[in-house]
Design a protein around this motif. Structure first.
Motif, PDB file in Angstrom:
ATOM      1  N   LEU A 158       0.861  -1.185   0.000  1.00  0.00           N
ATOM      2  CA  LEU A 158       0.000   0.000   0.000  1.00  0.00           C
ATOM      3  C   LEU A 158       0.888   1.222   0.000  1.00  0.00           C
ATOM      4  CD1 LEU A 158      -2.297  -0.899   2.984  1.00  0.00           C
ATOM      5  CD2 LEU A 158      -2.994  -0.864   0.610  1.00  0.00           C
ATOM      6  N   GLY A 171      -2.132   4.949   2.535  1.00  0.00           N
ATOM      7  CA  GLY A 171      -3.207   3.968   2.638  1.00  0.00           C
ATOM      8  C   GLY A 171      -3.867   3.659   1.319  1.00  0.00           C
ATOM      9  N   ARG A 172      -3.443   4.332   0.273  1.00  0.00           N
ATOM     10  CA  ARG A 172      -4.076   4.078  -1.014  1.00  0.00           C
ATOM     11  C   ARG A 172      -3.296   3.018  -1.773  1.00  0.00           C
ATOM     12  NH1 ARG A 172      -5.268   9.613  -3.898  1.00  0.00           N
ATOM     13  NH2 ARG A 172      -3.156  10.064  -3.256  1.00  0.00           N
ATOM     14  N   PRO A 173      -3.933   2.389  -2.754  1.00  0.00           N
ATOM     15  CA  PRO A 173      -3.218   1.395  -3.556  1.00  0.00           C
ATOM     16  C   PRO A 173      -2.073   2.043  -4.313  1.00  0.00           C
ATOM     17  CG  PRO A 173      -5.576   1.275  -3.944  1.00  0.00           C
ATOM     18  CD  PRO A 173      -5.342   2.494  -3.148  1.00  0.00           C
ATOM     19  N   ILE A 174      -1.045   1.247  -4.633  1.00  0.00           N
ATOM     20  CA  ILE A 174       0.126   1.833  -5.271  1.00  0.00           C
ATOM     21  C   ILE A 174      -0.122   1.983  -6.771  1.00  0.00           C
ATOM     22  CG2 ILE A 174       1.696   0.957  -3.571  1.00  0.00           C
ATOM     23  CD1 ILE A 174       2.527  -1.162  -5.560  1.00  0.00           C
TER      24      ILE A 174
END
Lengths: 333, 329
Positions: free
Chosen positions: B133, B137-140
């Motif tokens: 992540l 906290g967001r997707p890569i």
């Protein structure tokens, strides 16, 4: 309201959210517009429940469950951003050349590589003054092998050309990418860079000796065409890594972590530009360099080298000449 | 371009002083709440990496094997036709080139591709239940995925030669990465980030599907009966209900003497406070308090029957010594 009643009321919502998450997580999971609406509403209410968990006095296990549920839904809502060609093309052709032009790391790697290359070529060439240098670097077998492989070089078949082009990509671009990674730790990176510079320089020195004869001539015609791209590429990939390696020492006023992050963002397009150069070099090395003299006279290979140098110049100097780009705010207005 | 939700400082707050000593990281969402991820430790990650290496090697070996069969077939096919021999050779060469290009792409970009396509998970990470992540906290994104997978070559340094350690071979062959750099870097930050993670602002978190956990149902009539006996004006504080919930949650995993030992600390003062029989089983008292704090007791009160014959415990106890709430020793 007692917790048990609250849980009873909320549980269907959470179950529903979980069900939608499951569907989204499947391959090509898609929801209808109404369901997306519902998903968002459920997500918000789960967020609210989590925020109020302590005043509701929810048991820790439920809080844990809510945490994971909200985390999961959050990941689906704020999904990975898609790959966009334009972003990468801009990075490659607009921002990267400008960064390379002014980058001290590129200059350092350039001078280290070419300095050692020319130095070892000079030493290896003067066998009378520095006897045994080439044999120490390349080993006796290596020097003999180098000479014999170019002794009666008669070109290759088309199939061999293809195979070698693939091999060059696999080997050279691989070394370039590893050199990039090692440069982040500076020491192993410089070992890789200097090793390549010394070995290549020595090979050149050996093959340029007058006694190399036929092999020397073949060697010179072989390396002409692909030289510019290949040697620039190794310098660039090393420089990209060095940029990250230096960034946590010389932060330029940022925190170390931010400096690392910023350098990483700058360096990746440079490393990828290097990979593209390696691939171009490999296709020239595979298909043009081994063509024997009678099919392709030397001047063609020479002009290919000149054209590739010209392309590099355009990339580094014309695209790269510092200008006030839209991305940067001018210092004074 | 900066997203309005992006945090300005380096990463996010985690493990603020006074927080429990867990490997949790807390992520603030645009909805203005914070939720927790559990950071994956180095050993789980190393297993996932080893698994990925096995998969990459396995697939590469299979591809090379199939390619070798195909090459020999092509060459065999054209070998007897003098005119076509050159074509066969060229075809074999071209497929070898494709093989090398495939191997290059596969070795260097497998991880990046998987992590971009499958929301931060490669096969190894899927199996060991971890996910990459962003620290926000967001997707890569693709850039982070490519860079962190390239920097891995620095992270797995230095290699050690099995051959020269065990003396199997005189020449140093059989290199195995030690991942020392990654371990050392992980030691110096709180989120177990390796070098690649620090450069890309990513973190590897444990990715567990939430298990459904509601209230724990205590199926013991004695608990409900005791719940009614607790004074009605007693309201458990927030901290007390949290502690009770944690206790009841852990109960099935603890042995009876351990339960008694733990329950004593809270049970004794509570019994004194309630003015109840000090011989009452502390464990039962805590369960009852839990039951009363989290459940409606109304129906129970209406159908209340005084403790009697029905409250025979499952474990045989000598009848003469038996009172319903006595500590069973």
């Amino acid at each position: 309201m007692k917790v048990s009643t609250l849980l009873e009321k909320r549980q269907p919502n959470w179950d529903d959210l979980e069900r939608l998450c499951n569907r989204l997580q499947k391959r090509r999971g898609r929801l209808s517009p109404e369901e997306v609406n519902r998903f968002v509403t459920l997500y918000r209410s789960a967020c609210a429940d989590l925020a109020l968990a302590s005043s509701y006095q929810l048991p820790p296990t439920t809080v844990d469950y809510l945490n994971k549920l909200v985390g999961r839904a959050h990941n689906q809502l704020y999904r990975g951003r898609d790959f966009r060609w334009k972003t990468w093309a801009d990075a490659l052709f607009v921002y990267t050349p400008q960064k390379i032009f002014n980058d001290v790391c590129v200059h350092i790697c350039f001078f280290v590589f070419w300095g050692l290359f020319l130095l070892s070529a000079f030493i290896a060439y003067n066998e009378q003054r520095f006897p045994g240098f080439a044999e120490q670097v390349l080993t006796v077998n290596g020097v003999d092998g180098l000479q014999s492989s170019f002794e009666d070089f008669e070109g290759r078949t088309y199939g061999e050309n293809c195979m070698m082009a693939g091999l060059y990509v696999w080997n050279n671009a691989g070394i370039g990418l590893k050199c990039f990674a090692y440069m982040i730790l500076i020491v192993p990176g410089f070992l890789t860079l200097t090793f390549n510079a010394v070995v290549l320089g020595t090979s050149f020195g050996v093959m340029f000796r007058p006694e190399a004869g036929e092999a020397g001539v073949n060697f010179k015609t072989f390396v002409t065409a692909h030289g510019p791209f290949e040697l620039t590429a190794i310098i660039l990939s090393a420089a990209a890594g060095l940029r990250i390696g230096v960034s946590w020492i010389k932060t330029g006023g940022l925190t170390r972590m931010s400096s690392l992050f910023k350098a990483g963002q700058d360096a990746l397009p440079i490393a990828l530009a290097a990979v593209i150069m390696f691939i171009m070099a490999a296709s020239i090395e595979g298909f043009i360099s081994p063509t024997p003299e009678r099919y392709m006279p030397w001047w063609i290979k020479g002009s290919i080298a000149v054209i590739s140098c010209g392309m590099l110049m355009v990339y580094f100097v014309i695209l790269g000449y510092p200008r006030r780009s839209t991305s940067e705010v001018p210092d004074e207005v | 371009m900066k997203s309005p939700f992006e945090l300005d400082y380096d990463g996010f707050e985690s493990m603020v002083d006074g927080q429990p000593l867990d490997n949790d990281l807390s992520v603030a969402t645009p909805e203005n709440i914070a939720f927790q991820y559990r950071v994956a430790g180095p050993f789980r990650r190393m297993l996932a990496y080893a698994f990925d290496v096995l998969i990459v090697m396995g697939i590469a070996i299979v591809v090379v094997f199939i390619a070798a069969i195909l090459f020999s077939m092509v060459i065999q096919l054209f070998a007897n036709m003098t005119n076509l021999n050159a074509i066969g050779e060229a075809l074999a060469g071209m497929s070898q080139m494709l093989l090398f290009l495939f191997l290059f792409t596969f070795f260097f970009f497998y991880g990046a591709f998987m992590e971009t396509r499958y929301n931060g998970q490669s096969f190894g990470k899927m199996i060991f239940g971890i996910r990459v992540l962003g620290t926000d906290g967001r997707p890569i994104n693709a850039q982070q995925a490519v860079l962190r997978n390239l920097v891995r070559y620095a992270d797995i340094l230095p290699p050690v030669s099995l051959g020269s350690i065990f003396g199997f071979w005189e020449t140093p062959i059989g290199f195995v990465p030690t991942c020392l750099i990654a371990f050392i870097v992980m030691m110096f930050n709180r989120r177990y980030q390796r070098l690649g993670d620090l450069i890309c602002r990513t973190v590897v978190a444990v990715d567990t599907k939430p298990e459904k956990q509601g209230l724990i149902n205590i199926d013991d009539k004695r608990v409900r009966e005791l719940g009614v006996m607790i004074p009605h004006d007693f309201v458990a504080s927030k901290e007390l209900t949290q502690a009770l919930a944690a206790y009841v949650d852990r109960r099935p995993h603890l042995s009876l003497p351990r339960l008694m030992e733990i329950a004593k600390h809270l049970g004794e003062p509570l019994l004194e406070l309630f003015g109840m029989d000090p011989r009452i089983n502390h464990d039962l008292l805590l369960c009852a308090l839990y039951y009363r704090s989290f459940n409606e007791l109304k129906e129970e009160t209406e159908n209340y029957e005084p403790p009697g014959i029905q409250a025979v415990p499952a474990t045989p106890i000598q009848p003469s010594a038996y009172t319903p709430y006595r500590i069973d020793v």
